[in-house]
Design an enzyme around this catalytic site. Sequence first.
Site, PDB file in Angstrom:
ATOM      1  CG  HIS A   1      -6.803   1.276  -3.511  1.00 59.70           C
ATOM      2  ND1 HIS A   1      -7.001   1.937  -2.244  1.00 59.70           N
ATOM      3  CD2 HIS A   1      -7.108   2.273  -4.388  1.00 59.70           C
ATOM      4  CE1 HIS A   1      -7.255   3.340  -2.266  1.00 59.70           C
ATOM      5  NE2 HIS A   1      -7.201   3.544  -3.608  1.00 59.70           N
TER       6      HIS A   1
ATOM      7  CD  GLU B   1      -6.985   2.099  -9.543  1.00 54.70           C
ATOM      8  OE1 GLU B   1      -7.244   3.172  -9.971  1.00 54.70           O
ATOM      9  OE2 GLU B   1      -6.631   1.829  -8.451  1.00 54.70           O
TER      10      GLU B   1
END
Length: 344
Positions: free
Chosen positions: A195, A198
């Site tokens: 991740h 974002e």
Amino acid sequence: MSSCKYIELHLHLDGAVRVSTLYKISQKKNNTDISINEFTKLVSIGNKKCFDSLTECLSTFEHILSLIAGNKQYLEQIAYEICEDQYNNDVLYTEIRYNPHLLMGDILSLDEVIVSINNGIKRAILKYPIFVNTILCCMRSKPQWSFDIAKLCIKYRNQGVVGMDIAGDEKNNSDYNHRNAFKLAHNNNINITAHAGEAGGPENIKSAISNLHATRIGHGYACCYDNYLMGYLKRKNIHLECCITSSIQTKSVENINNHPIKIFNKKNLNYSINTDDPSIFNTTYKQEIDLVKEKLELNNNQIHKIMENSLESSFASQKEKVKIKNQLNHNWFKFAVTKLYQLN
């Protein structure tokens, strides 16, 4: 015969638990008079248009985890039901990700968590003609867990665990203290996604690639602010796991009409379509496909191509990919013929 024709690479187990299942567990555990409508607001976005921030969204997981952590029966049931929901949404291949530490409670070992989830998946794939693997997540705020995750990825690599990830609050937690654990995973040929970009900037994406050895990026929207980085992602064919509804509802992206996925599509970057946390965001895979078709003005052939790219970028073994690809193309052909027949 299955009509499953989609590939989903970014799906969190704890964000995909049926609200009805959580409600039943809550009634059993807490024996309260809370209505299903009130309960829904605790474990999902409820009737709000969006969360105030990604951080507020992440707090929803605390309610969910308090209900399911530490119970082997619930973990197996949840894993089974998620696979069943994927089948009902025509998803042929799924990678489900989770952090086993968060699901241990005070009772279970890390191994018991993984075995319970694997048991649920095994039961589902015996019943439904789908393929499912898992990814184990490190948490940015818990670097002390990351070596456990790397070792578990190595231990369970032949039992459905196909990769390692890092998730959590990227604005307030660097990946610095996780790097040695990711190096161990990389040196043992574990597939890595991360991740990044974002809620944070493009520097997080660069770090995920250079310091964590990521070959895929979860979300990655911030690369739009760095043309050199976008060019690099394209040259290296680094895959971006896009989650449209999620990005709007967490305010990671301000406006659906200016969504970075439009730029990824225009520049022919390698990306997939995902739900992220379908129960929390009150969405389904089919709804995400409809949204992408509408916003990007894509036809079925273009969606099929995205699915082929997604499968190629998946962490399934080469042997599994061949099997899935044959089924995928067969189902898309069948779908195209049906559409043609309906038009005539």
